[in-house]
Design an enzyme around this catalytic site. Structure first.
Site, short mmCIF file in Angstrom:
data_model
loop_
_atom_site.label_atom_id
_atom_site.label_comp_id
_atom_site.label_asym_id
_atom_site.label_seq_id
_atom_site.Cartn_x
_atom_site.Cartn_y
_atom_site.Cartn_z
N PRO A 84 0.83 -1.22 0.00
CA PRO A 84 0.00 0.00 0.00
C PRO A 84 0.86 1.26 0.00
CG PRO A 84 -0.11 -1.11 2.14
CD PRO A 84 0.65 -2.01 1.22
N GLU A 111 2.74 -7.48 8.65
CA GLU A 111 3.10 -6.05 8.66
C GLU A 111 3.91 -5.65 7.43
OE1 GLU A 111 2.09 -3.48 10.55
OE2 GLU A 111 0.74 -5.03 11.26
N ARG A 149 -4.08 -8.21 -20.45
CA ARG A 149 -5.06 -7.68 -21.42
C ARG A 149 -4.39 -6.87 -22.51
NH1 ARG A 149 -10.32 -7.34 -20.44
NH2 ARG A 149 -10.55 -5.43 -21.65
N ASP A 164 -11.20 0.59 -24.46
CA ASP A 164 -11.60 0.45 -23.06
C ASP A 164 -11.44 1.77 -22.31
OD1 ASP A 164 -12.47 -2.10 -22.65
OD2 ASP A 164 -10.52 -2.91 -22.10
N1 SAM Z 1 1.51 -2.69 7.63
C1 SAM Z 1 1.49 -2.39 6.22
C2 SAM Z 1 1.32 -0.90 6.03
O1 SAM Z 1 0.64 -0.29 6.84
O2 SAM Z 1 1.83 -0.37 5.02
C3 SAM Z 1 0.35 -3.12 5.54
C4 SAM Z 1 0.59 -4.58 5.42
S1 SAM Z 1 -0.74 -5.42 4.66
C5 SAM Z 1 -1.73 -5.88 6.02
C6 SAM Z 1 -0.03 -6.92 4.15
C7 SAM Z 1 0.38 -7.01 2.70
O3 SAM Z 1 -0.75 -6.85 1.86
C8 SAM Z 1 1.36 -5.96 2.23
O4 SAM Z 1 2.69 -6.29 2.57
C9 SAM Z 1 1.13 -5.95 0.74
O5 SAM Z 1 1.84 -6.96 0.08
C10 SAM Z 1 -0.36 -6.27 0.63
N2 SAM Z 1 -1.17 -5.06 0.40
C11 SAM Z 1 -2.02 -4.49 1.29
N3 SAM Z 1 -2.63 -3.43 0.76
C12 SAM Z 1 -2.18 -3.32 -0.52
C13 SAM Z 1 -2.44 -2.41 -1.58
N4 SAM Z 1 -3.27 -1.40 -1.44
N5 SAM Z 1 -1.81 -2.61 -2.74
C14 SAM Z 1 -0.93 -3.63 -2.91
N6 SAM Z 1 -0.64 -4.52 -1.93
C15 SAM Z 1 -1.25 -4.38 -0.76
#
Ligand code: SAM
Length: 244
Positions: A84, A111, A149, A164
């Site tokens: 994220p 995490e 795609r 698209d």
């Molecule tokens: N503690 C992290 C933070 O606050 O940035 C979030 C960890 S999340 C619970 C666990 C995993 O989900 C991340 O390491 C990532 O690989 C994936 N993930 C969560 N949200 C995402 C998003 N919006 N885009 C891409 N991957 C995501």
């Protein structure tokens, strides 16, 4: 294209690679390798995570299993970490990545993953939106689907990709199918006219109108030609009315 995905739960990805992605795999346009991170654990229990230094909530995926799993791939190519904290994914990025030959996706959990792995091995961090998922697997399948795609021959009708939403900075607009009238609601008459020139003009005006209504942020960035401005004015009023 060779796609590798490193994940603690690779089975989550298996089920999502049917449909379009499945077709690309069947046609040998793309080859997908799912790598189970648990097989690269440092201990006998398959654990790949540990408590964070400095304390705090949750667990962190360690650098060693990640490094070993990456080294098990012959040609990792461009390494993408789903997080994220990455740049938000969009169609331009999907098209850019569709031109690469080898791609490796790292899916985080808990995490997240040890920062040193990101610094040493990751070329790019990608987020699929400003919200938090429990793991990177769903994010990886979203990104992979959008990339595939855009590879030639994955979708039979190339026009359906080129026209698209987001392919030219605007949304596609309204689409209809039979019946031509349903519970008093009619399909716009021009679409039934058989006049291809008028139909195409209507579709263009509708696409511009829908973009302006739904995504004014995108509309602002469009550089409309004189013809597009005229069409939007010409059909704009009509489009505002609900079809009766
Ligand atoms: N503690 C992290 C933070 O606050 O940035 C979030 C960890 S999340 C619970 C666990 C995993 O989900 C991340 O390491 C990532 O690989 C994936 N993930 C969560 N949200 C995402 C998003 N919006 N885009 C891409 N991957 C995501």
């Amino acid at each position: 294209m060779n796609i590798n995905v490193i994940s603690i739960f690779p089975e989550i990805l298996e089920s999502s690679f049917k449909g379009l992605t499945g077709k690309a795999l069947e046609k040998n346009i793309a080859e997908l390798k799912l790598i189970d991170l648990k097989e690269f654990s440092n201990n006998g229990y398959g654990a790949v995570d540990d408590a964070p230094y400095g304390g705090g909530e949750g667990m962190v995926i360690g650098i060693e299993p990640l490094e070993k799993s990456l080294e098990s791939i012959k040609k990792p190519g461009h390494v993408i970490c789903l997080t994220p904290q990455g740049s938000v994914f969009n169609q331009t990025k999907a098209i850019e990545l569709s031109k690469l030959k080898d791609l490796t996706f790292i899916c985080g959990r808990y995490e997240g993953i040890d920062q040193r792995f990101i610094e040493n091995y990751v070329d790019e961090e990608i987020s699929i939106g400003d919200y938090v998922l429990s793991g990177g697997e769903i994010a990886a399948s979203v990104v992979i689907d959008a990339i595939l795609r855009n590879i030639d021959d994955v979708i039979g009708n190339k026009d359906s990709v080129n026209k698209d939403s987001h392919s030219e900075g605007k949304l596609k607009g309204h689409v209809y199918t039979r019946p031509s009238e349903y519970k008093g609601k009619k399909v716009p008459e021009i679409l039934l006219s058989g006049d291809h020139k008028k139909v195409n003009e209507w579709k263009l005006a509708n696409s511009l109108w829908v973009t302006r209504e739904k995504r004014p942020d995108l509309f602002k960035q469009l550089q409309l030609s004189e013809k597009e401005m005229i069409l939007l004015r010409q059909y704009g009023d009509f489009l505002t009315k609900k079809h009766e």
